[in-house]
Enzyme design. Structure first.
Site, PDB file in Angstrom:
ATOM      1  N   HIS A  81     115.085  25.466   4.392  1.00 34.55           N
ATOM      2  CA  HIS A  81     114.534  24.376   5.197  1.00 34.55           C
ATOM      3  C   HIS A  81     115.593  23.772   6.119  1.00 34.55           C
ATOM      4  O   HIS A  81     115.382  23.641   7.317  1.00 34.55           O
ATOM      5  CB  HIS A  81     113.943  23.293   4.293  1.00 34.55           C
ATOM      6  CG  HIS A  81     113.373  22.148   5.047  1.00 34.55           C
ATOM      7  ND1 HIS A  81     112.118  22.164   5.594  1.00 34.55           N
ATOM      8  CD2 HIS A  81     113.907  20.941   5.380  1.00 34.55           C
ATOM      9  CE1 HIS A  81     111.889  21.028   6.229  1.00 34.55           C
ATOM     10  NE2 HIS A  81     112.963  20.276   6.101  1.00 34.55           N
TER      11      HIS A  81
ATOM     12  N   HIS B 134     117.688  22.050  10.783  1.00 29.00           N
ATOM     13  CA  HIS B 134     118.518  20.903  11.125  1.00 29.00           C
ATOM     14  C   HIS B 134     119.971  21.262  11.429  1.00 29.00           C
ATOM     15  O   HIS B 134     120.765  20.356  11.679  1.00 29.00           O
ATOM     16  CB  HIS B 134     118.488  19.882   9.979  1.00 29.00           C
ATOM     17  CG  HIS B 134     117.119  19.379   9.668  1.00 29.00           C
ATOM     18  ND1 HIS B 134     116.429  18.553  10.513  1.00 29.00           N
ATOM     19  CD2 HIS B 134     116.308  19.611   8.616  1.00 29.00           C
ATOM     20  CE1 HIS B 134     115.252  18.277   9.987  1.00 29.00           C
ATOM     21  NE2 HIS B 134     115.149  18.908   8.831  1.00 29.00           N
TER      22      HIS B 134
ATOM     23  N   LYS C 185     108.724  22.526  17.653  1.00 32.18           N
ATOM     24  CA  LYS C 185     109.284  21.459  16.819  1.00 32.18           C
ATOM     25  C   LYS C 185     109.185  20.182  17.638  1.00 32.18           C
ATOM     26  O   LYS C 185     109.906  19.987  18.610  1.00 32.18           O
ATOM     27  CB  LYS C 185     110.740  21.766  16.454  1.00 32.18           C
ATOM     28  CG  LYS C 185     111.453  20.672  15.672  1.00 32.18           C
ATOM     29  CD  LYS C 185     111.144  20.733  14.202  1.00 32.18           C
ATOM     30  CE  LYS C 185     112.019  19.778  13.410  1.00 32.18           C
ATOM     31  NZ  LYS C 185     111.809  19.856  11.998  1.00 32.18           N
TER      32      LYS C 185
END
Length: 161
Positions: free
Chosen positions: A74, A89, A132
Site C-alpha cells: 500500500h 505514498h 489518484k
C-alpha cells in the site's frame, strides 16, 4: 490490484527477509528499536523484526475475505482498489515511474517549504490508467524514514487512523 488473493513465493519471502535485514542496519531503525526496547515494547531485536515482518508484509483484506494487500504494498508500491489508485505514498517510486512515463502527474497542493526536509506534498496523478484524486508523500526523505515513522505510528496508536 485489490480483490485478488495473494500468496508469496519462496523468492518473495527471501526478499522480505533481506529487506528487513538491510533496513535494520540503518541508524534510524536501530534508534527506533532502542527507543521501543527502552519503553519495554520489545525485549529482543528478533521480536521487533518479527513484528515488522507481520505489520508490513502480512497479508490482509481490503475488500472481501482474501489476503490481497500488505502495508508495504500500500505505502511503497501502490495498489488499485475499486478502479482508483490507493496508497502509493513513496516519492522515490513516483519519481522513477514518472521518469519511465508510467505515471502522469496532474497537480499538487503544497503548503511549504518547511525549515528542513522532508516536505509533504499533496498531489493528483494517473498510474497505469487509474486516477489518484488525493495523495500525499514525504518528499526528500529516505525509505527507512517512512518505514520507521509509519512503524512507530502503528505501534504507538494501534487501531487508529
Amino acid at each position: 490490484m485489490t480483490g485478488r488473493g495473494e500468496a508469496f513465493s519462496a523468492e518473495q519471502l527471501k526478499e522480505q527477509g533481506n529487506f528487513l535485514q538491510e533496513v535494520m542496519k540503518t541508524e534510524l531503525m536501530k534508534k527506533l528499536y532502542n527507543f521501543l526496547h527502552k519503553k519495554k515494547r520489545y525485549s529482543t531485536q528478533e521480536e521487533f523484526v518479527s513484528d515488522l515482518k507481520e505489520m508490513w508484509f502480512g497479508l490482509y483484506s481490503r475488500g472481501k475475505d482474501e489476503g490481497d494487500s500488505s502495508g508495504f504494498e500500500h505505502v511503497f508500491a501502490g495498489e488499485v482498489k475499486k478502479g482508483k489508485v490507493s496508497g502509493f505514498h513513496n516519492w522515490i517510486r513516483f519519481y522513477l515511474l514518472e521518469k519511465q512515463g508510467l505515471v502522469d502527474y496532474h497537480s499538487h497542493n503544497y503548503d511549504g517549504p518547511w525549515a528542513s526536509y522532508p516536505d509533504v506534498l499533496g498531489m493528483q496523478f494517473s498510474w497505469d490508467g487509474y486516477f489518484k484524486e488525493v495523495g500525499s508523500a514525504f518528499i526528500g526523505c529516505s525509505p527507512e524514514f517512512e518505514f520507521g515513522l509509519y512503524t512507530l505510528c502503528f505501534i504507538a496508536r494501534p487501531g487508529k487512523t
